[in-house]
Design a protein around this motif. Structure first.
Motif, short mmCIF file in Angstrom:
data_model
loop_
_atom_site.label_atom_id
_atom_site.label_comp_id
_atom_site.label_asym_id
_atom_site.label_seq_id
_atom_site.Cartn_x
_atom_site.Cartn_y
_atom_site.Cartn_z
N ARG A 52 49.06 34.11 28.05
CA ARG A 52 48.84 34.40 29.47
C ARG A 52 50.16 34.57 30.18
NH1 ARG A 52 45.35 29.64 28.56
NH2 ARG A 52 43.47 30.54 27.60
N SER A 53 50.32 35.72 30.77
CA SER A 53 51.55 36.02 31.49
C SER A 53 51.57 35.33 32.84
CB SER A 53 51.67 37.53 31.70
OG SER A 53 50.67 37.97 32.59
N VAL A 54 52.68 35.47 33.57
CA VAL A 54 52.81 34.89 34.90
C VAL A 54 51.73 35.44 35.82
CG1 VAL A 54 54.30 34.78 36.93
CG2 VAL A 54 55.28 34.43 34.66
N THR A 55 51.59 36.76 35.83
CA THR A 55 50.59 37.38 36.71
C THR A 55 49.18 36.91 36.35
OG1 THR A 55 51.99 39.33 36.97
CG2 THR A 55 49.68 39.56 37.55
N THR A 56 48.90 36.79 35.06
CA THR A 56 47.57 36.34 34.62
C THR A 56 47.30 34.91 35.06
OG1 THR A 56 47.80 37.77 32.68
CG2 THR A 56 46.03 36.16 32.65
N LEU A 57 48.31 34.04 34.98
CA LEU A 57 48.15 32.66 35.44
C LEU A 57 47.83 32.61 36.92
CD1 LEU A 57 51.06 30.83 33.55
CD2 LEU A 57 48.61 30.55 33.15
N LEU A 58 48.50 33.45 37.70
CA LEU A 58 48.26 33.49 39.15
C LEU A 58 46.86 34.01 39.44
CD1 LEU A 58 51.73 34.83 40.35
CD2 LEU A 58 50.86 32.50 40.56
N ILE A 59 46.44 35.05 38.72
CA ILE A 59 45.09 35.60 38.91
C ILE A 59 44.04 34.57 38.50
CG2 ILE A 59 43.46 37.32 38.03
CD1 ILE A 59 45.76 39.32 37.97
N LEU A 60 44.31 33.80 37.44
CA LEU A 60 43.38 32.76 37.01
C LEU A 60 43.19 31.71 38.11
CD1 LEU A 60 41.71 31.24 34.87
CD2 LEU A 60 43.86 30.23 34.05
N ASN A 61 44.28 31.26 38.70
CA ASN A 61 44.18 30.27 39.78
C ASN A 61 43.49 30.84 41.01
OD1 ASN A 61 45.91 27.48 39.54
ND2 ASN A 61 46.65 29.05 38.13
N LEU A 62 43.75 32.11 41.29
CA LEU A 62 43.09 32.75 42.43
C LEU A 62 41.58 32.83 42.20
CD1 LEU A 62 43.43 34.19 45.15
CD2 LEU A 62 43.81 36.33 43.88
N ALA A 63 41.17 33.19 40.98
CA ALA A 63 39.75 33.28 40.67
C ALA A 63 39.09 31.91 40.68
CB ALA A 63 39.57 33.94 39.30
N LEU A 64 39.77 30.88 40.22
CA LEU A 64 39.22 29.52 40.26
C LEU A 64 39.01 29.05 41.69
CD1 LEU A 64 41.29 27.77 37.42
CD2 LEU A 64 38.80 28.08 37.46
N ALA A 65 40.02 29.30 42.54
CA ALA A 65 39.90 28.91 43.94
C ALA A 65 38.76 29.65 44.62
CB ALA A 65 41.22 29.17 44.67
N ASP A 66 38.70 30.96 44.41
CA ASP A 66 37.66 31.77 45.05
C ASP A 66 36.27 31.44 44.51
OD1 ASP A 66 39.53 33.00 46.61
OD2 ASP A 66 39.70 34.79 45.37
N GLY A 67 36.18 31.24 43.19
CA GLY A 67 34.89 30.92 42.59
C GLY A 67 34.34 29.59 43.07
N PHE A 68 35.23 28.61 43.20
CA PHE A 68 34.80 27.30 43.66
C PHE A 68 34.29 27.36 45.10
CE2 PHE A 68 35.84 23.21 45.74
CZ PHE A 68 34.99 22.38 45.02
N ILE A 69 35.03 28.06 45.95
CA ILE A 69 34.61 28.13 47.36
C ILE A 69 33.35 28.98 47.51
CG2 ILE A 69 35.78 30.18 48.27
CD1 ILE A 69 35.84 26.65 49.79
N MET A 70 33.13 29.92 46.60
CA MET A 70 31.90 30.71 46.65
C MET A 70 30.67 29.83 46.43
SD MET A 70 32.46 33.95 47.33
CE MET A 70 33.42 33.11 48.60
N ILE A 71 30.79 28.83 45.57
CA ILE A 71 29.68 27.91 45.32
C ILE A 71 29.32 27.17 46.60
CG2 ILE A 71 28.99 25.84 44.07
CD1 ILE A 71 30.69 26.77 41.74
N LEU A 72 30.35 26.84 47.40
CA LEU A 72 30.12 26.07 48.62
C LEU A 72 29.48 26.88 49.74
CD1 LEU A 72 33.45 24.01 48.81
CD2 LEU A 72 31.28 23.39 47.73
N THR A 73 29.48 28.21 49.60
CA THR A 73 28.90 29.02 50.69
C THR A 73 27.42 28.74 50.89
OG1 THR A 73 28.49 30.85 49.12
CG2 THR A 73 30.54 30.93 50.39
N ILE A 74 26.74 28.20 49.88
CA ILE A 74 25.32 27.92 50.03
C ILE A 74 25.08 26.94 51.18
CG2 ILE A 74 25.31 26.04 48.34
CD1 ILE A 74 22.55 28.68 48.85
N PHE A 75 26.01 25.99 51.38
CA PHE A 75 25.87 25.03 52.47
C PHE A 75 26.00 25.72 53.83
CE2 PHE A 75 27.35 22.48 48.88
CZ PHE A 75 26.42 21.45 48.89
N PHE A 76 26.92 26.70 53.91
CA PHE A 76 27.13 27.40 55.18
C PHE A 76 25.98 28.37 55.47
CE2 PHE A 76 31.38 26.16 53.77
CZ PHE A 76 31.80 25.45 54.89
#
Length: 355
Positions: A52-76
């Motif tokens: 995993r390259s630098v860019t891939t690591l950053l994209i992975l963290n971005l997807a984890l952050a976005d995916g986690f917050i997407m789960i929480l949208t059900i409450f909103f």
């Protein structure tokens, strides 16, 4: 129970039927697209990419952050649909805190991507020395610690408040900002906009100005296309978060006027009627990236099937290997006759191969 300045804004997200309906519809679409989309990215990177390259690591963290917050949208979605808060005060504080943490994490990760692109283009021969995966992992951990600290105001200035319901003549509970003083409003929303939007975007814009300036100094201008994917992420994030931060500034501006002034009433109406929609639009940025990656990797879909996302990111995985080869070639005396000719080779080692 409107007893302080906080309560004038307390029902800003749920008192307008049209605004809350639109907000709930947007969040429902975001949930349906964002959860599977972001976790497909996570699966593609973890299961399909070994180096995993630098860019891939950053994209992975971005997807984890976005995916986690997407789960929480059900409450909103439930909050907007019912126009009342039913989950208790701890969840009220925690959910809005996590949303702000995700906002900061997303923009900071995108900023790190832009800085990495700038280093790759301006200092391609030194990239493997200046940016290593070990150092990037430390920076990412430090970034997560930082965003958890600077998102604390959204935890402090939030509580469940009882307000009157004009339609039923009863009271209801809502999860609302809780600012006892006008300066608390000004601090929270100004700090949020400056640290989570204005300053990061100033860094991003500076990076891309330097990148484009460097590329235009060479005869290999076609490599501007290699920046399009990350640039699209940057633009998409800005478009969906800009309305939210504009409303933040409207709310800050309102606090400078007396409560009985006409200007104050107009500004209060603007931010209270718009908050639900602009907040929902901001969530779209978290489900937009999988769509962008799908369009960028569409040429791989027919050939690679579900592995197309990994194929899209494969180009970044070879950057360390190729940089080591380039460094070894320099050690044995291989030199280019034309300094401009070094850019394409180095660019190929650090950029996405986006067709």
């Amino acid at each position: 129970m409107k007893t302080n300045s906080s309560v004038h804004e307390d029902d800003s997200a749920v008192h307008n039927d049209f605004s809350t309906t639109i907000g709930a519809l947007i969040l429902s679409l975001v949930f349906l697209l964002g959860v599977p989309g972001n976790f497909f990215i996570v699966w593609s990177i973890l299961a399909r990419i070994k180096r995993r390259s630098v860019t891939t690591l950053l994209i992975l963290n971005l997807a984890l952050a976005d995916g986690f917050i997407m789960i929480l949208t059900i409450f909103f979605i439930i909050y907007l649909a019912k126009q009342r808060w039913i989950f208790g005060e701890p969840m009220c504080k925690a959910l809005f805190y996590l949303c702000n943490t995700n906002m900061y994490a997303s923009i900071f990760l995108i900023t790190l991507m832009s800085v990495h692109r700038m280093v790759a283009v301006l200092f391609p021969r030194k990239l493997s020395y200046l940016v290593t995966r070990k150092m990037v992992r430390r920076i990412i951990v430090g970034m997560w610690m930082l965003v958890m600290v600077i998102a604390i105001p959204s935890l402090v200035f939030r509580k469940v408040i009882e307000v009157s319901d004009d339609e039923t003549n009863h009271t209801k509970w809502i999860c609302a900002p809780n600012h006892s003083l006008p300066r608390h409003v000004r601090f929270q929303y100004a700090f949020e906009t400056v640290s989570g939007f204005i300053l990061p975007y100033a860094v991003i814009i500076t990076c891309y100005v330097l990148i484009l300036k460097r590329l235009r100094q060479t005869k290999f201008r076609r490599h501007v296309r290699s920046e399009k994917l990350i640039l699209a992420i940057v633009v998409m994030f800005g478009l969906f978060w800009l309305p939210y931060h504009v409303i933040n500034m409207v709310q800050v501006a309102a606090e400078w006027y007396p409560e009985d002034s006409d200007t104050r009433k107009i500004l209060d109406d603007i931010h209270s009627d718009s908050r639900a929609v602009t907040s929902a639009l901001a969530f779209i940025s978290s489900c937009a990236n999988p769509v962008l990656y799908t369009f960028a990797g569409k040429s791989y879909i027919k050939k690679n099937g579900f592995a197309f996302m990994a194929k899209l990111f494969e180009g970044t995985s070879s950057e360390q290997t190729e940089n080591k080869k380039s460094r070894n070639m320099n050690k044995i005396g291989v030199r280019s006759n034309d300094s401009n000719n070094t850019l394409p080779t180095c660019e190929q080692t650090v950029t996405h191969q986006v067709s």
